[in-house]
Design an enzyme around this catalytic site. Structure first.
Site, PDB file in Angstrom:
ATOM      1  N   GLY A 206       0.315   8.587  -4.970  1.00 50.99           N
ATOM      2  CA  GLY A 206       0.675   8.007  -3.669  1.00 50.99           C
ATOM      3  C   GLY A 206      -0.550   7.489  -2.965  1.00 50.99           C
ATOM      4  O   GLY A 206      -1.598   7.287  -3.572  1.00 50.99           O
ATOM      5  N   ASN A 207      -0.418   7.244  -1.681  1.00 50.25           N
ATOM      6  CA  ASN A 207      -1.578   6.824  -0.886  1.00 50.25           C
ATOM      7  C   ASN A 207      -1.422   7.344   0.536  1.00 50.25           C
ATOM      8  O   ASN A 207      -0.419   7.973   0.867  1.00 50.25           O
ATOM      9  CB  ASN A 207      -1.760   5.303  -0.944  1.00 50.25           C
ATOM     10  N   PHE A 208      -2.413   7.061   1.365  1.00 51.44           N
ATOM     11  CA  PHE A 208      -2.455   7.685   2.694  1.00 51.44           C
ATOM     12  C   PHE A 208      -1.701   6.907   3.777  1.00 51.44           C
ATOM     13  O   PHE A 208      -1.838   7.214   4.954  1.00 51.44           O
ATOM     14  CB  PHE A 208      -3.916   7.872   3.134  1.00 51.44           C
TER      15      PHE A 208
END
Ligand code: CTP
Length: 397
Positions: A206-208
């Protein structure tokens, strides 16, 4: 656009009540018929005589006049109004509005009003961020009211923080864009948040991305009359506006499917999601054990924006570019390859921009490579700039 409207202004007891005088003056100048309601405590901060003079109408405080029995009907007032603005709204009044406690004319009228209600809170910073007050403000929005957020700055206590009532001009602008509704009849697709690419039953790539920018864009379009389809990756954010339909997705592939399905019925699409570029070639059925070194084989995800760029007709299609280097050049490249009408660049080199926080510093680049830079702003205000840019493009079409 406000001329001839009937607007109730409710003033509760806070020091910001002095700004309500200016608010009423601005509304009257716009040709609005204003009636003012005040609480008992508000009278200590600003005189009813001032408000009656500015609004050109008697101020209403009590349910009835004990001298002659004249009755201020909260039901009639609620029906008379095209909009009700409660400014300033104290923590106390917000709490009562959220909890259904109708112990004065101002709040009883709120419960009777069928018109849209705008709430401009004002209080000290620690009160503003208290969980109970935040929950009440959220509840009011879930009930369909528009919250005109407080500003950050010097407070009456001498502390610096968020809690100053929005400027009267900001409140008037908010009412104008509500009644003006420039996007009425328009359908807008917005993507927001990250995507999660499953590795095994318990892990993902995923990412932030927090989704805040995309949600603010969706909210702004909805406030200006659009019907919004918000295709959202996994984020923990509420949706307030009744014009927003959220479509929840998890992976890039799911986001792609939904966007391709929904795009043809839309007029505008803003691709704000931080879509994962790669996904595991295969999702393990069982949890991967930590015994050995692991090499994951990844495959490219579909480029959603580029696909919409291929199938677009009269749509306005906008994308985002979050860059760390060669910012302008990379953004221009993406604009071309994805066939966008404009791209919103944010650079991770600008402090306060990008993922997570509540602020952003954006630069908009159009198809002619014209560059418009905006200063650091709240994501909500940056969203207003982006939506205003779309409006300008539509007006020039
Ligand atoms: N985007 C998309 N689908 C993808 C990747 C990106 O729709 N699979 C969209 C994003 O929502 C954004 C724009 O494309 O509007 C640019 O995204 P970004 O991640 O900055 O660029 P990429 O095209 O992924 O290029 P790179 O990661 O190499 O910078």
């Amino acid at each position: 656009m406000l001329s001839g409207k009937h607007i109730l202004v409710g003033i509760t007891g806070g020091i910001a009540a002095y700004k309500s005088a200016e608010l009423v003056r601005l509304l009257v100048r716009e040709g609005v018929e204003v009636k003012v309601l005040m609480t008992e405590t508000a009278k200590r901060f600003i005189s009813p005589l001032t408000m009656a003079t500015l609004s050109k109408n008697p101020v209403m405080i009590d349910f009835f006049n004990p001298e002659n029995g004249e009755w201020n009907s909260h039901v009639k007032l609620g029906l008379w109004a095209d909009a009700y603005v409660i400014a300033p709204a104290t923590a106390n009044s917000i709490g009562k509005m959220a909890a259904g406690i109708a112990d004065n004319l101002l709040i009883t009228t709120y419960f009777s009003a069928r018109c849209p209600v705008f709430v401009a809170p004002a209080m000290d910073m620690d009160m503003y961020k208290h969980q109970a007050v935040m929950t009440n403000m959220e509840t009011l929005q879930l009930y369909g009211n528009t919250l005109i957020e407080a500003e950050t700055g010097e407070l009456a206590s001498g502390l610096e923080g968020k809690g100053r009532m929005a400027k009267p001009e900001v409140i008037v602008d908010c009412l104008k864009s509500f009644f003006d509704a420039p996007f009425l009849g328009k359908h807008v697709l917005v993507t927001a948040g990250p995507t999660y690419e499953k590795i095994d039953p318990v892990r993902f790539i995923g990412n932030f991305s927090s989704g805040k920018m995309g949600y603010a864009i969706a909210e702004t379009f909805a406030q200006q009359g659009a019907e919004v389809l918000l295709v959202s990756g996994p984020v923990n954010l509420p949706v307030f506006h009744p014009n927003i339909r959220r479509v929840n997705v998890v992976s890039a592939n799911e986001m792609y499917e939904e966007c391709v399905r929904l795009f043809p019925s839309c007029d505008i699409a803003v691709m704000c999601a931080a879509v994962a570029d790669f996904t595991p070639e295969k999702i393990e059925k069982n949890k991967i054990k930590h015994t050995n070194d692991l090499t994951l084989s990844l495959v490219k995800t579909p480029d959603i924006a580029a696909e919409l760029g291929k199938i677009k007709q009269n749509h306005i299609l906008a994308g985002f570019a979050l860059e760390t280097d060669n910012e302008l050049q990379n953004a221009c490249e993406k604009l071309k390859t994805k066939n966008l009408d404009f791209i919103v660049l944010n650079s991770l080199n600008d402090s306060g921009a990008g993922f997570g926080g509540d602020t952003n510093k954006i630069t908009i680049i159009d198809r002619d490579a014209a560059v418009t830079r905006f200063p650091l702003k709240s994501k909500k205000d940056a969203a207003k700039d982006i939506v205003a840019y779309v409006r300008k493009l539509i007006n020039n079409q």
